[in-house]
Structures are given as structure tokens and as C-alpha cells.
Design a protein around this motif. Structure first.
Motif, mmCIF file in Angstrom:
data_model
loop_
_atom_site.group_PDB
_atom_site.id
_atom_site.type_symbol
_atom_site.label_atom_id
_atom_site.label_comp_id
_atom_site.label_asym_id
_atom_site.label_seq_id
_atom_site.Cartn_x
_atom_site.Cartn_y
_atom_site.Cartn_z
ATOM 1 N N VAL A 132 0.838 -1.202 0.000
ATOM 2 C CA VAL A 132 0.000 0.000 0.000
ATOM 3 C C VAL A 132 0.868 1.246 0.000
ATOM 4 O O VAL A 132 1.794 1.379 0.801
ATOM 5 C CB VAL A 132 -0.936 -0.001 1.222
ATOM 6 C CG1 VAL A 132 -1.690 1.331 1.332
ATOM 7 C CG2 VAL A 132 -1.931 -1.157 1.126
ATOM 8 N N THR A 133 0.540 2.156 -0.915
ATOM 9 C CA THR A 133 1.252 3.434 -1.004
ATOM 10 C C THR A 133 0.355 4.625 -0.707
ATOM 11 O O THR A 133 0.839 5.721 -0.487
ATOM 12 C CB THR A 133 1.860 3.610 -2.405
ATOM 13 O OG1 THR A 133 0.810 3.551 -3.392
ATOM 14 C CG2 THR A 133 2.891 2.522 -2.700
ATOM 15 N N GLU A 134 -0.960 4.398 -0.711
ATOM 16 C CA GLU A 134 -1.899 5.509 -0.483
ATOM 17 C C GLU A 134 -3.169 4.988 0.173
ATOM 18 O O GLU A 134 -3.720 3.972 -0.233
ATOM 19 C CB GLU A 134 -2.250 6.195 -1.815
ATOM 20 C CG GLU A 134 -3.177 7.383 -1.671
ATOM 21 C CD GLU A 134 -3.487 8.064 -2.999
ATOM 22 O OE1 GLU A 134 -4.223 9.073 -2.991
ATOM 23 O OE2 GLU A 134 -2.996 7.579 -4.044
ATOM 24 N N GLU A 135 -3.628 5.686 1.199
ATOM 25 C CA GLU A 135 -4.899 5.391 1.857
ATOM 26 C C GLU A 135 -5.847 6.563 1.630
ATOM 27 O O GLU A 135 -5.547 7.693 2.005
ATOM 28 C CB GLU A 135 -4.706 5.162 3.362
ATOM 29 C CG GLU A 135 -3.894 3.937 3.713
ATOM 30 C CD GLU A 135 -3.783 3.735 5.218
ATOM 31 O OE1 GLU A 135 -4.840 3.660 5.890
ATOM 32 O OE2 GLU A 135 -2.643 3.670 5.719
ATOM 33 N N LEU A 136 -6.981 6.277 1.006
ATOM 34 C CA LEU A 136 -7.959 7.310 0.721
ATOM 35 C C LEU A 136 -8.786 7.613 1.964
ATOM 36 O O LEU A 136 -9.088 6.721 2.761
ATOM 37 C CB LEU A 136 -8.875 6.870 -0.417
ATOM 38 C CG LEU A 136 -8.183 6.440 -1.718
ATOM 39 C CD1 LEU A 136 -9.222 6.019 -2.749
ATOM 40 C CD2 LEU A 136 -7.308 7.550 -2.261
#
Length: 213
Positions: A132-136
Motif C-alpha cells: 500500500v502506497t496511499e490510503e484514501l
């Protein structure tokens, strides 16, 4: 507008659903992140005595205490990696880098379809590791799926289905961190054997290629 400000709507229906004979094709991910044990350890380093800690992301479903990994139908206008990435965004609100060597291929039938007369109730699922590189902040299925970062040991206890535990084991083997959670895996297998679905592990080809259809 930033990607985490407004999430795209989730896809609905099965008009574009891919099938392999009578099997519905499904793609999903085991989302993970690596927490550095100290500033000198890069996130990507997990072997050789490093103190990096792996966590996996799981999602809830209504009226259930156990949890699952993001997965869903593979549609005919996307490749399997795009399908897996889309499901991760829709169900868990995360984006990341997928390892294209699948963790495994499974055939399974959920409890909800056990009494169905439809010939298309069994699924072939291909599950991938996704860093994971981004959490919305918001995502399409947020109202029905909460998300939670957990340790591998806790994940073994929370997994709804045994094939998900096998996918988790494959991830930990890939990251070379299987030993610290081996005891937890054994305990989960003994105490939490799930009878709500049936599954069969299908061996991936030697070069890691996806072989669902």
C-alpha cells in the motif's frame, strides 16, 4: 481535486463479468505495509535480521466479527491486475504496487450460494500481494466495509476462510517473515477452521504467470 477527496463510484452488476466455463473469475489482494523498526532500515528490507514489521489490511462486512481481504469480480475491460487494484480501492480505499506473481489461485463457493441452482455460483480467485502506497479518506464501499491494519498473527485469527489464511501465509513467505507468526498460523488452523465455504488450491505456473483463463 485530490484522489482522496472524492472516490469513484464502485462498479455494479455483472454485465462485464469474466467467466472461465462456469466459474466466475475473481481477483483480489492482500494489502500490506512495512513499518520500519528504526530509521536505518528501508521499508523494502525484510530479511537478514532487520526489525521491520509487517501489517496487513483487512476489511469488515456487515453483521460479521471476522474479516476478509479485498476481492471481487474480474471484468472484461481490464486485466487481472487492474481488477485486483480496483477492488482494493473500492472495498478498502487503498492504492499500491501489486506483485504480479500471484500468491495463489483458488476455487471456492461461498455459503450464500450453497443452495443456489445457478451453474455459475463457484469462483476462481487469483490473489496478489499489494504494498500500500496511499490510503484514501473516502472510498466507494466505505459504508459497508470498514478497514483495519492488523498484525499477521491477528489476521490469522480474523480470516473468514481458510484459503485467505493460505494467501496470508504465501505473502509472509514472499516477504521472508513467516517464522515469527508460524505458531499463530498453526493455532488459527486448529481453532478457527471455517466450514462456510469450500476451496481448492490451484498451483501457479513455475514462472508466476496468471493462469485463470
Amino acid at each position: 481535486m485530490s484522489s482522496d477527496a472524492v472516490a469513484a463510484a464502485a462498479r455494479k452488476g455483472r454485465l462485464k463479468q469474466r467467466y472461465d466455463n462456469e466459474f466466475r473469475l475473481v481477483a483480489g489482494v492482500v494489502p500490506y505495509r512495512v513499518k520500519k523498526g528504526d530509521e536505518g532500515n528501508p521499508c523494502s528490507s525484510l530479511g537478514g535480521g532487520d526489525t521491520a514489521e509487517v501489517e496487513v489490511l483487512m476489511i469488515s462486512t456487515p453483521n460479521r466479527a471476522d474479516m476478509v481481504f479485498p476481492k471481487g469480480g474480474w471484468e472484461d475491460d481490464e486485466d487481472v491486475y487492474q481488477a485486483a487494484s480496483r477492488e482494493a480501492m473500492e472495498e478498502a480505499g487503498v492504492k499500491g504496487v501489486i506483485n504480479k506473481a500471484a500468491l495463489g489461485h483458488w476455487v471456492f463457493k461461498s455459503k450464500s450460494s450453497q443452495n443456489s441452482t445457478s451453474p455459475r455460483v463457484a469462483c476462481k480467485g487469483c490473489i496478489f500481494a499489494m504494498e500500500v502506497t496511499e490510503e484514501l479518506e473516502s472510498w466507494p464501499e466505505q459504508e459497508t466495509h470498514d478497514r483495519r491494519w492488523v498484525s499477521p498473527a491477528e489476521a490469522y485469527q480474523l480470516c473468514r476462510y481458510d484459503w485467505m489464511r493460505e494467501a496470508l501465509t504465501a505473502l509472509l513467505e514472499l516477504l521472508s517473515v513467516i517464522e515469527p507468526v508460524a505458531a499463530a498460523a498453526a493455532a488459527a488452523t486448529q481453532e478457527l477452521t471455517d466450514q462456510t465455504g469450500m476451496y481448492m488450491l490451484l498451483q501457479a505456473s513455475s514462472d508466476g504467470a496468471v493462469a485463470l483463463c
